[in-house]
Design an enzyme around this catalytic site. Structure first.
Site, short mmCIF file in Angstrom:
data_model
loop_
_atom_site.label_atom_id
_atom_site.label_comp_id
_atom_site.label_asym_id
_atom_site.label_seq_id
_atom_site.Cartn_x
_atom_site.Cartn_y
_atom_site.Cartn_z
N GLY A 81 34.47 -59.42 58.56
CA GLY A 81 33.55 -59.33 59.38
C GLY A 81 33.65 -58.80 60.85
O GLY A 81 32.94 -58.77 61.64
N GLY A 110 33.74 -55.52 61.30
CA GLY A 110 32.97 -54.53 61.45
C GLY A 110 33.66 -53.12 61.03
O GLY A 110 33.73 -51.98 61.70
N SER A 111 34.20 -53.11 59.69
CA SER A 111 34.76 -51.97 59.39
C SER A 111 33.85 -50.89 59.23
O SER A 111 34.40 -49.63 59.33
CB SER A 111 35.48 -52.24 57.98
N SER A 112 32.64 -50.80 58.81
CA SER A 112 31.61 -49.98 58.36
C SER A 112 31.38 -49.18 59.95
O SER A 112 31.33 -47.87 60.05
CB SER A 112 30.42 -50.53 58.13
N ASP A 158 28.26 -53.54 67.34
CA ASP A 158 29.34 -53.33 66.67
C ASP A 158 29.93 -51.79 66.89
O ASP A 158 31.06 -51.57 67.23
CB ASP A 158 29.45 -53.73 65.23
#
Ligand code: MEV
Length: 323
Positions: free
Chosen positions: A108, A110-112, A155
């Site tokens: 979680g 925030g790779s996207s 993010d």
């Protein structure tokens, strides 16, 4: 125009204000030193080739105009960033894109959002388009909304600016609170949370109990305002107390879990100033504010309660060109 570039952007941890920020409130987010790395090269055709092993894409190729919902999930943020860049500044070639992350996309962190920021930043550098941080944020935030429909954009802001930010939902206000490292311990539950589902569940609760949920959000907004001042003053004991109150309110919104509670209680019993879940809830990570002399005890207690301590530094640098 360059034909190859490497960009990196940090992952993030939400400190205060999750969920309320989706409704236009403020939050505090910190960037972490585990980074997403993306290499972008220009190619002669008009296609996008994507190699993203962490999301199971060994070699994916499609046209820039491919509709997002037809693409595999792991490719959507990359294509969306390219599309939105292309919508404003014309893309003059095809692209070969390779992603590589320091962190698991399970945490979680925030790779996207980090990947979206890396791709848009890479395109601006390759095609010599001068974008300031807010313009980069706007392109990337639109890309995230195009893919997942919901999200405050906090993010994306962390990936762009880095440091520890005060962020108001949608990017109405973005201000650096501190660039210093905060005394945090991060524990992973081992359970991957689905942010979009949790945001929808809270929306449902808000619809059925509007006055109660709105007043919970208002209290969270006050907490964020106070937390901002306490971070600036370095008063981590009182910040920990706010974390505990914020956690109680998140519990009342229904996003807490037994595993998160176990790790949070273990951290507090071992001497943390305070602890809370970080992000949407339902799993992912918890954070504890700790006096340095108690750090090892808190880490041990989290592991004993079944969590995995993630070693990260916070307040990390925002997006940058690597080479
Ligand atoms: C998820 O990490 C944080 C939420 O506030 C969603 C968002 O702000 O986009 C639940």
């Amino acid at each position: 125009m360059k034909n190859k570039i490497e960009i990196s952007a940090p992952g993030k941890l939400m400190l205060f204000g999750e969920h309320a920020v989706v409704y236009g409130g403020p939050c505090i987010v910190t960037a972490v030193n585990q980074r997403m790395r993306v290499v972008v090269e220009t190619t002669k055709d008009r296609e996008i080739e994507l190699k993203a092993p962490e999301v199971g894409l060994k070699h994916f190729k499609d046209s820039v105009s491919a509709s997002l919902d037809r693409l595999p999930k792991g490719a959507r943020f990359v294509f969306s960033a390219v599309k939105n860049f292309n919508g404003r500044f014309e893309l003059l070639s095809g692209l070969r894109i390779r992603t590589n992350s320091d962190f698991s996309n399970e945490f979680g962190f925030g790779s996207s959002s980090s990947v979206t920021v890396c791709v848009a930043k890479a395109l601006s550098a390759i095609f010599d388009v001068d974008l300031d941080n807010k313009e980069l944020f706007d392109i990337c935030y639109k890309s995230v909304l195009d893919v997942q429909g919901v999200g405050s954009g906090f993010d994306i802001a962390a990936a762009v600016w880095g440091g520890t930010l005060y962020f108001v939902g949608g990017g109405k206000k973005i201000a650096q609170v501190s660039k210093k490292e905060l005394p945090l311990v991060v524990g992973y539950t081992g359970i991957k949370a689905d942010t979009a589902t949790l945001v929808k569940e809270v929306a449902f609760l808000k619809k059925s109990k509007p006055r109660i949920v709105s007043s919970i959000f208002r209290t969270i907004d006050f907490i964020v305002g106070d937390a901002r001042r306490l971070i600036v003053n370095g008063n981590f004991k009182r910040l920990g107390e706010l974390a505990n109150i914020n956690q109680g309110l998140l519990d009342s919104l229904g996003v807490n879990t037994t595993k998160l509670s176990n790790l949070i209680i273990a951290a507090k019993d071992a001497g943390a100033y305070g602890a809370k879940l970080s992000g949407a809830g339902g799993g992912d990570c918890m954070i504890a504010f700790v006096p340095e002399r108690k750090r090892k005890f808190v880490e041990k207690a989290i592991e004993k309660a079944g969590g995995k301590v993630i070693s990260v530094k916070n307040g990390a640098e925002g997006v940058r060109i690597e080479k």
